[in-house]
Design an enzyme around this catalytic site. Structure first.
Site, PDB file in Angstrom:
ATOM      1  N   SER A 135      -2.328   6.660 -44.485  1.00  0.00           N
ATOM      2  CA  SER A 135      -2.729   7.494 -43.366  1.00  0.00           C
ATOM      3  C   SER A 135      -3.131   8.859 -43.918  1.00  0.00           C
ATOM      4  CB  SER A 135      -1.533   7.608 -42.411  1.00  0.00           C
ATOM      5  OG  SER A 135      -1.812   8.438 -41.335  1.00  0.00           O
ATOM      6  N   GLY A 290       4.473   4.175 -39.805  1.00  0.00           N
ATOM      7  CA  GLY A 290       5.458   5.010 -40.490  1.00  0.00           C
ATOM      8  C   GLY A 290       5.493   6.382 -39.866  1.00  0.00           C
TER       9      GLY A 290
HETATM   10  O1  OSB Z   1       0.667   8.476 -35.543  1.00  0.00           O
HETATM   11  O2  OSB Z   1       1.131   7.075 -37.050  1.00  0.00           O
HETATM   12  C1  OSB Z   1       1.260   8.220 -36.573  1.00  0.00           C
HETATM   13  C2  OSB Z   1       3.350  10.359 -38.996  1.00  0.00           C
HETATM   14  C3  OSB Z   1       4.159  11.046 -38.107  1.00  0.00           C
HETATM   15  C4  OSB Z   1       3.984  10.844 -36.749  1.00  0.00           C
HETATM   16  C5  OSB Z   1       2.995   9.959 -36.279  1.00  0.00           C
HETATM   17  C6  OSB Z   1       2.203   9.250 -37.171  1.00  0.00           C
HETATM   18  C7  OSB Z   1       2.375   9.474 -38.554  1.00  0.00           C
HETATM   19  C8  OSB Z   1       1.562   8.826 -39.580  1.00  0.00           C
HETATM   20  C9  OSB Z   1       2.157   8.749 -40.963  1.00  0.00           C
HETATM   21  O3  OSB Z   1       0.424   8.450 -39.392  1.00  0.00           O
HETATM   22  C10 OSB Z   1       2.080   7.426 -41.612  1.00  0.00           C
HETATM   23  C11 OSB Z   1       3.110   7.252 -42.736  1.00  0.00           C
HETATM   24  O4  OSB Z   1       4.346   7.417 -42.522  1.00  0.00           O
HETATM   25  O5  OSB Z   1       2.696   6.905 -43.850  1.00  0.00           O
END
Ligand code: OSB
Ligand code: MG
Length: 368
Positions: A135, A290
């Site tokens: 991400s 995540g």
């Molecule tokens: O929207 O998926 C999400 C992290 C914190 C809160 C929301 C999101 C995310 C991520 C991180 O996209 C993905 C990761 O933990 O690798």
């Protein structure tokens, strides 16, 4: 076996760079860890993946600590209780899923240690390796974005997720599509769009995206169903699925074709498994999201991602992608197949370094 001690640790891990999303920026990562010790001296850990501020879900680090300290953990004192019994027993407590997950996960480790089977095995996991993606937070320039995407592809990730928001979408995503015509790209709006901005979202259809994650309201399924009728790109729900019943309703309404299951967001592994069953019945594809968890949270995410319907790449990445250091060792490794191995051993499958917990400590509470 009886649970003889329960502790909560609030730690803050510095991040290598700010993670920029449609709901705001994360510059350092708070984590709430739960440590349980049994009468046999078994020590097990869980994690409540709340953010410091209520930007993604309404829970925060402080609400998690409150719910853990005053409602959830006191119930465990001198008890021999399975994670399934716990999930059933606390069903009357509304919401606070991240807090619930922190306790349930630690109980899964205890069960796993007692039975000598991995958490994945106990859940009925079928996968030894989990395909993973990355991400990528928003960057200021397209050059920075392309450099990060190239780096992540070199590191072996199978798909790239780009964060978008109104005014920061089509051109930004198209630059990645043009530079990498064949890779799997998806976008995540983190609820920053309204249905009235449907034209901006429709334009993304031509970029051959794997899916579009949660563009509309964080508690919406009705408008997402309307949107799905108008676009080809499969909609994936994240924020609006907080338990299996939401998933059932979203599927019935046609609000999504894919669900991002974050075990913390849905309140635990028992609930994650229910969504797996539902997805199997309705032909919906899943993947494990995540929340920039520590290695503790990620270990349980890997167990969930090993379930049968979790066929799409997970947001599970080595610690060193976002942080310099973690509280667990060893770090996760992305194989040359673009997969991370699911822990096969009993318990967490990783060592928790209590010296690192102390190094990053902001607060600690002994509940009993
Ligand atoms: O929207 O998926 C999400 C992290 C914190 C809160 C929301 C999101 C995310 C991520 C991180 O996209 C993905 C990761 O933990 O690798
Ligand atoms: Mg998301």
């Amino acid at each position: 076996m009886k649970i003889k001690s329960a502790k909560i640790y609030h730690i803050v891990l510095p991040m290598k760079f700010a993670f920029v999303t449609g709901f705001g920026e994360i510059k350092e990562r708070d984590a709430v860890l739960v440590r349980l010790e049994t009468s046999d001296g078994v020590v097990c850990w869980g994690e409540s993946a709340a953010l410091a501020a209520p930007l993604y879900l309404e829970e925060t680090v402080q609400t998690c600590i409150h719910i853990l300290k005053d409602f959830l953990l006191p119930r465990l004192k001198e008890r021999d209780i399975s994670p399934e019994e716990f999930a059933q027993e606390i069903g009357f407590i509304r919401g606070n899923n991240l807090a619930k997950h922190g306790v349930e996960t630690a109980l899964w480790s205890i069960k796993s240690e007692m039975e000598g089977k991995s958490v994945s095995h106990l859940l009925g996991g079928v996968r030894e390796g989990v395909p993973v993606g990355e991400s990528v937070g928003m960057t200021e320039t397209v050059e920075q974005l392309l450099a990060i995407v190239q780096k992540r592809l070199d590191e072996g990730y199978q798909r790239i997720k780009l964060k978008i928001k109104p005014g920061h979408d089509f051109d930004y995503v198209k630059s990645v599509r043009d530079a990498f015509p064949k890779i799997q790209i998806m976008v995540d709006g983190n609820s920053s769009y309204k249905l009235s901005q449907i034209d901006d979202l429709k334009r993304l259809d031509e970029l051959d995206l794997l899916m579009m994650e949660q563009p509309l309201g964080y508690d919406d399924i009705v408008d997402h169903a309307k949107l799905q009728k108008e676009i080809r790109t499969p909609i994936c729900l994240d924020e609006s699925i907080i338990h299996a019943e939401d998933a059932r309703k979203a599927i019935e309404l046609g609000a999504c074709k894919v669900i991002n299951v974050k075990p913390g967001r849905v309140g635990g592994l028992v609930e994650s498994k229910k969504i797996n069953e539902l997805a199997k019945k309705h032909g919906i594809r899943l993947w494990c999201g995540g929340m920039l968890e520590t290695g503790i949270g990620k270990a349980y995410n890997l167990a969930v991602a090993s379930l049968s319907e979790f066929s799409l790449p997970a947001d599970i990445v080595p610690t060193t992608t976002f942080f310099n250091e973690d509280v667990t060792v060893p770090d996760l490794v992305v194989s040359n197949k673009g997969e991370i191995e699911v822990p096969k051993t009993a318990g967490l499958g990783f060592e928790v370094r209590e010296d690192k917990v102390q190094k990053y400590l902001r607060g600690e509470w002994t509940v009993f």
